[in-house]
Design an enzyme around this catalytic site. Structure first.
Site, PDB file in Angstrom:
ATOM      1  N   HIS A 168      -0.002  12.999  -1.746  1.00 15.98           N
ATOM      2  CA  HIS A 168       0.750  12.993  -2.989  1.00 15.98           C
ATOM      3  C   HIS A 168       1.712  14.186  -3.026  1.00 15.98           C
ATOM      4  O   HIS A 168       2.711  14.174  -3.754  1.00 15.98           O
ATOM      5  CB  HIS A 168      -0.190  13.081  -4.200  1.00 15.98           C
ATOM      6  N   ASP A 209       0.773   2.371   0.094  1.00 19.17           N
ATOM      7  CA  ASP A 209       0.373   3.293  -0.957  1.00 19.17           C
ATOM      8  C   ASP A 209       1.639   3.577  -1.775  1.00 19.17           C
ATOM      9  O   ASP A 209       2.738   3.182  -1.399  1.00 19.17           O
ATOM     10  CB  ASP A 209      -0.204   4.573  -0.349  1.00 19.17           C
TER      11      ASP A 209
END
Length: 634
Positions: A236, A320
Site C-alpha cells: 500500500h 489488487d
C-alpha cells in the site's frame, strides 16, 4: 459509447440454460456446446460492454459535507446509477464505509444491481479478524486463529457462515481467503491475515475456507498471488520484493494456490510484489527515475506463463487495488491498467476511485484510453474477449446471471436480518476463537488466574479500546460466574520507556497482572531502536518479576511477542484484530479474540491452540517455539 439494451433479452434464456451446467470445476469453462453458446454471448456484446465488464471501481464516498469531510456512500443515487450504466461496469467493491448496517446494505446492493443491464459482481474484503468490513455481521476470529485452532471442520463452517451472510446481503464475491504463507515475522501487511507459516497448513485451511464459502454461492478469491508472505514492505506504501528462489516459490508460496486451483477456486487476486525469480525485467519509475522491477500484477510472465500455463488456472484474475502506491507511484494509473490487462488480468480493481460526479472524468478518460488501445492494437481484442468470457462464465456459474431473484426488497431485508450476525454464526465464531487460544508459556502454573473478592487484578493494555474490551470481558466473566475481583486498569500506549511511578504503585498493590501487548520488537543489544511503549512493556514484565507478581501476557495480534518478554511467567496468543471503542454507540459486533483470551486467562476456556507460525528468538538467529507448539491447563 454505445449501450445495447437488447443484451439481456437476447441472451438471458441461453444464460439460464448455461447456469445449470457450470459447477463441476469453478475455474474452467466447459469444453462442450455450452462453450460455443458462451462464445456467441460474448460475440453479441459491444467492445464498450466488454471493457466495462473488466473495470471495478469503488464508490466508497459520495460528495462532502459542509465541513469538507467525505460522506460515506450508503444510499443508492441516480448519479452512481448513471455511471454504472454509461460505462457498463462489471462490478463494484464495497468498503466499511458502504455497509453501515444490514438493512442499509441490502438496500444499497439492491439499488446497485437495478442500475446495471448486466448483473454486477458486488465484492467486499470480508476476510474475518483483522480485515472485516461488515459492521453488523459476524467478525470471526481471523485466519491465523483458524490455523491455530487446527480444525478444518470449524474452518469450513466459518467460511460457510461468512458466505451465508454475504449472500443474504446480495454480495456475491468475497475477496478472501488470504493464501499467503507468513514466513516473515516482520511482514507488515499480512501477519494474522495468513493461516500460518506452513505451506500445507495454509493450503488445507484455505481449501476448507473456500469450500465453505463457495457452498453458499458466493465466489471466493485466493490472494495475493504469487505470494505476499515473505515481505517486509507494505505494498500500500511502496514496492516490495519477494526474493524467494524458484524452488522456494514452488515449495512454499505456490502450494496453497495450487491446491485452491485444483479444488475449484473462482478467482485469484494478484500481489503488487516483484519476484525476480519469475520476472527479472526492469523499467524506469515514473516517481523518481530509478530502475524498478515489474510487479506480479503487471507481469505477463507471472500471470500468464506461471499462473495460467504452469499452474493451470482458468478462472478470473483480479488485480489488487490499483491505487496502491506500489503501482500508482511508479507506473502511472493509465499505463498500469494497460500493462495489467496485457499481462493477463481479467478485472482491474479500483483503477480510479469515483467519490463524486467530478471524478467521473477520470473514469471516462481511462475507459476511452483502453478503448483506443484496443482499436490501435496496443491491447488485442482477443485479450479482452478472453477476460470477458471468464467473467461472464463465473457470473453464470454463481447464478449472478440467469437466476432471477423474485423476492421483494422487503423480503430480502427480512432474510438478511435473520442471517447476518445470527446466533448460530456467533456460536461458530465463539467455538473457533476458543479453539484458537494458544498458551505459549505457563511457568509455575501461573494460569489460570482465580476470581477472588479480596484480591486485586491490574489490567495493563495497549490502547484504550483494548483496555475497554478486556474490562468489558472481565465484567461479563464476573457476571457469568457470580465471582468478583477488584481491578484497575492502565493504558501504556503513550508511555515509556521508563516505568511511570503510578504504574509501579499499581503493580506493587496488585495480586495478579494481565499485560496486553501489540506486535512488540525489542531486540537484545538494540533496545534503543525499539519504541518507547515496547520498551515499557518489557520493563513492566521485569519489574513484576522482581516483585514476584504473577503476570500473564496476552499477545493481542501477532504471536511473536513472547520472544521479547523472557521475564513474563505466562504468555497467551489470541491472534486478534484491534480493539473496539465500546463508547462509540455503534451497533457493530465486538471482536471476539480478546474476550475469549480473558476467559482463557480465568480458566473458563482450556487453551488447546497450536502455533501456526514459528516464533524466532529475540535476536532472530534461531527458533524459540516451533510451529505446532502449544500447552494447555490439563
Amino acid at each position: 459509447m454505445l449501450k445495447r439494451k437488447g443484451f439481456l433479452s437476447i441472451t438471458l434464456s441461453t444464460l439460464f440454460a448455461l447456469s445449470t451446467t457450470f459447477g463441476a470445476s469453478a475455474s474452467s469453462i466447459p469444453n462442450t456446446s455450452d462453450k460455443d453458446n458462451l462464445d456467441n454471448i460474448i460475440n453479441s456484446m459491444t467492445l464498450e460492454e466488454k471493457i466495462g465488464q473488466m473495470l471495478m471501481p469503488d464508490f466508497r464516498y459520495w460528495g462532502k459535507d459542509s465541513q469538507g469531510n467525505s460522506i460515506p456512500f450508503t444510499v443508492m443515487n441516480e448519479q452512481v446509477g448513471n455511471i454504472i450504466k454509461k460505462y457498463h461496469l462489471g462490478g463494484v467493491i464495497l468498503f466499511k464505509e458502504n455497509v453501515a448496517n444490514t438493512e442499509q446494505t441490502t438496500r444499497l446492493v439492491n439499488g446497485l444491481q437495478k442500475a446495471s443491464d448486466i448483473p454486477l459482481l458486488i465484492t467486499i474484503d470480508q476476510e474475518g479478524g483483522l480485515v472485516t468490513r461488515l459492521q453488523t455481521g459476524t467478525n470471526m476470529p481471523g485466519n491465523m486463529a483458524l490455523g491455530a485452532a487446527h480444525d478444518l471442520n470449524i474452518t469450513e463452517k466459518v467460511g460457510k457462515a461468512m458466505g451465508e451472510e454475504l449472500n443474504a446481503l446480495g454480495i456475491n464475491v468475497n475477496f478472501a481467503p488470504v493464501l499467503d504463507v507468513n514466513v516473515n515475522p516482520e511482514n507488515p501487511v499480512i501477519g494474522i491475515r495468513s493461516f500460518g507459516g506452513d505451506p500445507q497448513l495454509v493450503a488445507n485451511q484455505g481449501y476448507a475456507y473456500i469450500k465453505g464459502l463457495q457452498s453458499t454461492g458466493v465466489a471466493a478469491t485466493a490472494k495475493h498471488f504469487p505470494g505476499h508472505g515473505d515481505t517486509a514492505t507494505d505494498t500500500h506504501l511502496g514496492v516490495s520484493v519477494v526474493s524467494h528462489s524458484l524452488e522456494q516459490l514452488e515449495t512454499i508460496d505456490f502450494i496453497p494456490f495450487k491446491k485452491a486451483i485444483d479444488e475449484g477456486i473462482d478467482m485469484i487476486m494478484t500481489a503488487h510484489v516483484t519476484v525476480p525469480a519469475l520476472d527479472n525485467d526492469k523499467t524506469i519509475s515514473k516517481k523518481d527515475g530509478t530502475e524498478v522491477g515489474i510487479p506480479a500484477t503487471l507481469s505477463k510472465k507471472i500471470l500468464t506463463s506461471v499462473l495460467r500455463e504452469k499452474l493451470g488456472f482458468n478462472g478470473v484474475i483480479v488485480t489488487d487495488a490499483m491505487n496502491m502506491k506500489a503501482i500508482s507511484d511508479h507506473f502511472g494509473k493509465t499505463e498500469a491498467v494497460i500493462k495489467a490487462i496485457n499481462a493477463g488480468t481479467d478485472i482491474v480493481l479500483m483503477p480510479v476511485s469515483v467519490w463524486n460526479e467530478s471524478a467521473e472524468s477520470e473514469l471516462n478518460d481511462l475507459f476511452n484510453i483502453i478503448l483506443a488501445s484496443v482499436k490501435n492494437g496496443t491491447i488485442s481484442e482477443n485479450r479482452i474477449n478472453e477476460s470477458v468470457r471468464r467473467i461472464i462464465a463465473m457470473k453464470i456459474k454463481r447464478g449472478i446471471i440467469g437466476q432471477e431473484d423474485t423476492r421483494t426488497l422487503e423480503e430480502k431485508i427480512a432474510n438478511a436480518n435473520n442471517v447476518v450476525g445470527s446466533k448460530e454464526n456467533k456460536r461458530i465464531e465463539k467455538i473457533a476463537a476458543e479453539k484458537a487460544m494458544t498458551l505459549i508459556k505457563n511457568d509455575n502454573k501461573t494460569l489460570p488466574f482465580k476470581l477472588q473478592k479480596n484480591k486485586k487484578l491490574l489490567i495493563i493494555g495497549y490502547g484504550k479500546s483494548r483496555v475497554d474490551l478486556m474490562t468489558l470481558a472481565l465484567k461479563d466473566i464476573m457476571k457469568e460466574t457470580g465471582k468478583t475481583i477488584q481491578y484497575s486498569t492502565l493504558d501504556y500506549s503513550s508511555s515509556g520507556p521508563e516505568i511511570p511511578s503510578d504504574f509501579k504503585k499499581a503493580i506493587d498493590e496488585a495480586d495478579s497482572i494481565i499485560l496486553g501487548t501489540l506486535n512488540l520488537k525489542v531486540v537484545p543489544g538494540k533496545e534503543a531502536s525499539a519504541s518507547k511503549a515496547d520498551r515499557l512493556a518489557k520493563a513492566i514484565t521485569e519489574y513484576a518479576a522482581t516483585k514476584n507478581k504473577p503476570l500473564a501476557v496476552m499477545s493481542y495480534r501477532n504471536p511473536y511477542d513472547a520472544a521479547y518478554l523472557p521475564a513474563a511467567k505466562a504468555v497467551i496468543a489470541v491472534y486478534g484484530p484491534t480493539g473496539y471503542d465500546i463508547t462509540s454507540g455503534s451497533n457493530a459486533s465486538l471482536p471476539i479474540n480478546i474476550p475469549v483470551g480473558m476467559r482463557t486467562i480465568f480458566g473458563l476456556v482450556n487453551p488447546n491452540g497450536k502455533l501456526p507460525v514459528a516464533i524466532p528468538t529475540a535476536d532472530g538467529k534461531g527458533t524459540l517455539y516451533p510451529i505446532g507448539y502449544g500447552i494447555s491447563y490439563k
